[in-house]
Structure formats: structure tokens, C-alpha cells
Design an enzyme around this catalytic site. Sequence first.
Site, PDB file in Angstrom:
ATOM      1  N   HIS A 128       0.635  -1.225   0.013  1.00 46.73           N
ATOM      2  CA  HIS A 128      -0.032  -0.002  -0.091  1.00 46.73           C
ATOM      3  C   HIS A 128       0.636   1.256   0.073  1.00 46.73           C
ATOM      4  O   HIS A 128       1.560   1.498   0.961  1.00 46.73           O
ATOM      5  CB  HIS A 128      -1.099   0.054   1.181  1.00 46.73           C
ATOM      6  CG  HIS A 128      -1.845   0.992   1.303  1.00 46.73           C
ATOM      7  ND1 HIS A 128      -1.660   2.247   1.740  1.00 46.73           N
ATOM      8  CD2 HIS A 128      -3.117   1.214   1.013  1.00 46.73           C
ATOM      9  CE1 HIS A 128      -2.600   3.059   1.480  1.00 46.73           C
ATOM     10  NE2 HIS A 128      -3.659   2.198   1.363  1.00 46.73           N
ATOM     11  N   ASP A 129       0.613   1.975  -0.951  1.00 45.40           N
ATOM     12  CA  ASP A 129       1.360   3.342  -1.111  1.00 45.40           C
ATOM     13  C   ASP A 129       2.822   3.610  -0.675  1.00 45.40           C
ATOM     14  O   ASP A 129       3.118   4.671  -0.148  1.00 45.40           O
ATOM     15  CB  ASP A 129       0.710   4.265  -0.350  1.00 45.40           C
ATOM     16  CG  ASP A 129      -1.006   4.667  -0.835  1.00 45.40           C
ATOM     17  OD1 ASP A 129      -1.218   4.078  -1.858  1.00 45.40           O
ATOM     18  OD2 ASP A 129      -1.457   5.508  -0.155  1.00 45.40           O
ATOM     19  N   LYS A 175      -5.457   4.409  -7.299  1.00 52.56           N
ATOM     20  CA  LYS A 175      -6.584   4.713  -6.507  1.00 52.56           C
ATOM     21  C   LYS A 175      -6.652   6.189  -6.284  1.00 52.56           C
ATOM     22  O   LYS A 175      -5.818   6.843  -6.069  1.00 52.56           O
ATOM     23  CB  LYS A 175      -6.477   4.040  -5.279  1.00 52.56           C
ATOM     24  CG  LYS A 175      -5.442   4.417  -4.413  1.00 52.56           C
ATOM     25  CD  LYS A 175      -5.349   3.508  -2.965  1.00 52.56           C
ATOM     26  CE  LYS A 175      -4.097   3.843  -1.941  1.00 52.56           C
ATOM     27  NZ  LYS A 175      -4.425   4.999  -1.434  1.00 52.56           N
TER      28      LYS A 175
END
Length: 221
Positions: free
Chosen positions: A47-48, A133
Site C-alpha cells: 500500500h502506497d 486509486k
Amino acid sequence: MTSTRINSQRTLARNPIQPYAPPGDECLDYNKILWPLDRSRVVLLVHDMQNYWVDLYVDRAPLVNNVNALVAAFRGARLPVFFCRGERAKSRFERGLGLTVWGDGLNAAHVTDHDCEIIAALAPRSDEYVIHKPRHSAFFETEFEPTLRKMHRDQVVICGVFAHHGVMVTCMDGYMRNFQMTMAADALGDYSEAEHRMALQWVAQMCGSVSTTRRVVDSLE
């Protein structure tokens, strides 16, 4: 009529994140339930882990090393690895309330294309999935859920940044879509130890489970 005034200290300013003690096996006590990982059902979500965020860490090594260990284990087991990354909004209107609460974020004038890329140490392979996203959750208005459904996989191990922000929101969003979400506690980063542990406790009690890098890797073997 009184206007709303938001005085947020978290406007994604580039304040260095000082080292803090990472969580360990003691975080397993937070769990209401611990999902047993199944190789036929599980995927990894990184994630990120973008340059802009990871560069905030005074010492990035503990975070990057543990995320790398998970990626290597999933690759070695020939299991799916997904990466998600925040994207620049096409307009200030599209950024919505995020503009009020968090400021310009990745849309700030000083942010470069390189800042938005996933760090070189974790570069996705050509056969791996990169989710672009628009909001905090990796599930919101992305191809993540339909891709998992097509693969008949409903377990997600999540690592990356930031634990009490996008990671926590993704865990709740996944839970509401009937995915078994597991946070790899020591392969997550946050602004502080207090916020990191709050996220672990909240997810473990509300919508998922908490494990460690070593335990996840062991389960794949």
C-alpha cells in the site's frame, strides 16, 4: 451562520518521521480473530510505498526491509502481489473534501512524477498488478475487488503506509466486501508509534486481524 473551520496538522507537509519501536508478536494479543492464511486464497497488497511518502522516514530501512521480505516470500511462492498507489486528482473538484482536510497532497506544485512512483527497491514486475486509486481505500473505484473475484481469492495481507490512514480504511472497506484482511504489523509505517498501534488495535477488534512479517512468511512455507 457559522462557517466550518478545520485546523488540520496533517496536511501532508513534509515533516520527517522519526524512528520508533516497531510492533512485534505482542500485537497478536489485539486480535479478536486471526485468519489462517491459505495459499489458494491469499494475495499481498503493498500500500502506497511511493517515493513521496517513504522519503518522509528518517530511517526507512526497517519498513522497506519487512515489506521486501513479504514481497519476496509471495513471489517465491508464486502468489499474487498487488501494489496500490495514490494518484493526482485531475482537478481540485475531483479531490473533494480531501482538499479541505488534507490540502493539495500529491497535487501540490512541488510534487514530481518521480515522487508518485513506487520506490525502486519494490519495483513491481511486469506480471504484477498496480492499482491506481483515487481515494484512501484500495477498493474504492478501482479494479482490485473484481480482479480478486475473478481469481477466487478472498484473503488480503496488507503492508505499507500509512497504518492509521489508507491501510486502516482499506481493511474496513475489504471487510465490508467480505474479504479477510490481515495487517502485517511490522511491515507497516505511520507518523508515530501511537498512531501505528491504534490502527492495529482498531482493525483487530473491528474488521480484520493482525500478524507479523515472520508469521506470514512462515505460513506460506
